[in-house]
Design a protein around this motif. Sequence first.
Motif, PDB file in Angstrom:
ATOM      1  N   THR A   1      -8.725  28.039  23.131  1.00 15.31           N
ATOM      2  CA  THR A   1      -9.142  27.543  21.950  1.00 15.31           C
ATOM      3  C   THR A   1      -7.978  27.477  20.882  1.00 15.31           C
ATOM      4  O   THR A   1      -6.997  26.422  21.122  1.00 15.31           O
ATOM      5  CB  THR A   1     -10.334  28.050  21.155  1.00 15.31           C
ATOM      6  N   ASN A   2      -7.989  28.133  19.646  1.00 16.70           N
ATOM      7  CA  ASN A   2      -6.845  27.884  18.778  1.00 16.70           C
ATOM      8  C   ASN A   2      -5.581  28.247  19.335  1.00 16.70           C
ATOM      9  O   ASN A   2      -4.633  27.813  18.857  1.00 16.70           O
ATOM     10  CB  ASN A   2      -7.086  28.794  17.556  1.00 16.70           C
TER      11      ASN A   2
ATOM     12  N   HIS B   1     -11.802  26.124   8.358  1.00 21.98           N
ATOM     13  CA  HIS B   1     -11.864  24.910   9.348  1.00 21.98           C
ATOM     14  C   HIS B   1     -11.832  23.774   8.357  1.00 21.98           C
ATOM     15  O   HIS B   1     -11.190  22.738   8.765  1.00 21.98           O
ATOM     16  CB  HIS B   1     -13.148  24.947  10.168  1.00 21.98           C
TER      17      HIS B   1
ATOM     18  N   ASP C   1     -16.362  25.220  21.014  1.00 23.43           N
ATOM     19  CA  ASP C   1     -15.057  25.887  20.407  1.00 23.43           C
ATOM     20  C   ASP C   1     -15.343  27.340  19.837  1.00 23.43           C
ATOM     21  O   ASP C   1     -14.987  28.346  20.075  1.00 23.43           O
ATOM     22  CB  ASP C   1     -14.428  24.974  19.683  1.00 23.43           C
ATOM     23  N   VAL C   2     -16.194  27.246  18.766  1.00 22.86           N
ATOM     24  CA  VAL C   2     -16.476  28.444  17.609  1.00 22.86           C
ATOM     25  C   VAL C   2     -17.863  28.907  18.075  1.00 22.86           C
ATOM     26  O   VAL C   2     -18.355  29.979  17.757  1.00 22.86           O
ATOM     27  CB  VAL C   2     -16.551  28.165  16.502  1.00 22.86           C
TER      28      VAL C   2
ATOM     29  N   SER D   1     -16.830  21.590  15.989  1.00 25.54           N
ATOM     30  CA  SER D   1     -16.948  23.143  15.978  1.00 25.54           C
ATOM     31  C   SER D   1     -17.580  23.963  15.054  1.00 25.54           C
ATOM     32  O   SER D   1     -18.401  24.619  15.497  1.00 25.54           O
ATOM     33  CB  SER D   1     -15.496  23.741  15.724  1.00 25.54           C
TER      34      SER D   1
ATOM     35  N   TYR E   1     -16.109  19.731  23.829  1.00 24.63           N
ATOM     36  CA  TYR E   1     -15.248  21.115  23.701  1.00 24.63           C
ATOM     37  C   TYR E   1     -15.347  21.305  22.356  1.00 24.63           C
ATOM     38  O   TYR E   1     -15.298  22.774  22.035  1.00 24.63           O
ATOM     39  CB  TYR E   1     -13.765  20.422  23.831  1.00 24.63           C
ATOM     40  N   GLY E   2     -15.576  20.661  21.257  1.00 24.34           N
ATOM     41  CA  GLY E   2     -15.822  20.935  19.923  1.00 24.34           C
ATOM     42  C   GLY E   2     -16.993  21.737  19.821  1.00 24.34           C
ATOM     43  O   GLY E   2     -17.031  22.869  18.896  1.00 24.34           O
TER      44      GLY E   2
ATOM     45  N   ARG F   1     -16.789  25.007  28.706  1.00 19.01           N
ATOM     46  CA  ARG F   1     -15.287  24.816  28.123  1.00 19.01           C
ATOM     47  C   ARG F   1     -14.309  24.723  29.476  1.00 19.01           C
ATOM     48  O   ARG F   1     -13.322  23.902  29.406  1.00 19.01           O
ATOM     49  CB  ARG F   1     -14.950  26.181  27.360  1.00 19.01           C
TER      50      ARG F   1
END
Length: 428
Positions: free
Chosen positions: A260-261, A161, A350-351, A293, A346-347, A320
């Motif tokens: 996500t990604n 990241h 995210d992870v 994230s 969202y961040g 999300r």
Amino acid sequence: MAQLTQTSPTAPTPPAPQPRSHRAWLIAVVAGAAIVTAGAFTTVPGLLVTPLHEAYAWDRGQIALAASVNMVLFGLTAPFAAALMDKVGIRRVVVGALLLVTAGALLTSVMTAPWQLVAYWGVLIGLGSGCLTMTFAASVTNSWFDRRRGLVTGALSSSSHLGQLIFLPLLAWSVDSFGWQPPVVTLAFVALAVAALVLLLLRDHPADVGMKPYGATEFVPKPAPATGAARRTVNVLVRAGRTGPFWLLAGMFIICGASTNGIMWSNWAPAAHDHGMHVTTAASLLSLIGIFSALGAVVSGWLTDRFDPRRLLTVYFTLRALTLLALPMVFSAGITPQMIVFVIVYGLVDVATVPPVIALANRCYGEDGPIVFGWTNSAHQLGAGASAFLGATARDLFGSYGVVWTTLSAICLVAALLALVVRAPRSA
């Protein structure tokens, strides 16, 4: 002969004095540099979609296919990378991986057809960067550190990241100012320089330089090259594949990768462009998502120790889903308070899904849990690859990303329900 025996580099007796600044920290920094560099390459495809579409009239789906192949190979390579490191050594694998990444980037800069983008960026860079993931971080930490393993593993795991945060705004500005080729070539030479750094400074084990691992009280001999690690990796997949929890975890992570990604790193910039947002602004917002994230992952790890991981996953996927559903309504040409709220929420989720899934894998599969998680992470990348391609294709077909955000929101709600039916013991 006695003197020769005492000074032999394979002698089990380490030097008596240990330096105040242990070499393990230098090794960690070098490993982090490699992971940061690999992480930078994950952000590039999203910046190339619009320039390549405008320069060569290639379909967005054709361009995104390279990112899809990259993500899939990234995920499939990781479970075997650790086995290869155990067999031939960490340094050799890392140098080879960085050389693959360098070659892929240089060849991309002179490509003339979409299939070449798939071969160079998708295959070469996907294989190379797939060796520089959490498995690499774990290998370095386990070899060089007896104490501070959690700290070092966390720092190295977040290095990917960090690479995205450091390079993304710079790459976006470079693409906007100089075109897409100079930044790609620059990244190639960065990878080559890091490969040279790894070759000079990285060592597989403290015993290679006559040292003890950091925090160890006794000298640890270098283990013999491992055999059968790859076979065990496959065997664990076969055994886990016969159980229900594996498919529930893999299904959730397929959806996780897609939402996500998979969609963000390849389609965020062109989606923002559709709303009139400047590419540098879009890249800055994506970097800000990365910051939250990292914060969300730390908080999620703390929460996972205290609450049911299944319920946490349900909350994360529901949040999300809501943010993705709201995204078309908050997108605009500039940065608004509503967009900042989206980036933060969202961040943070995210992870955040990673610690609960690791916990569930360990609870369900015991000592095989880490390997099961490795395969689950491969499923994550399969979902990411499919989303990168299908998202861009949907944009070509429908003229906007509206249907993409709605579809991803719906499947996130499916993942929220799947989390509740994972049958895991209540105690660790």
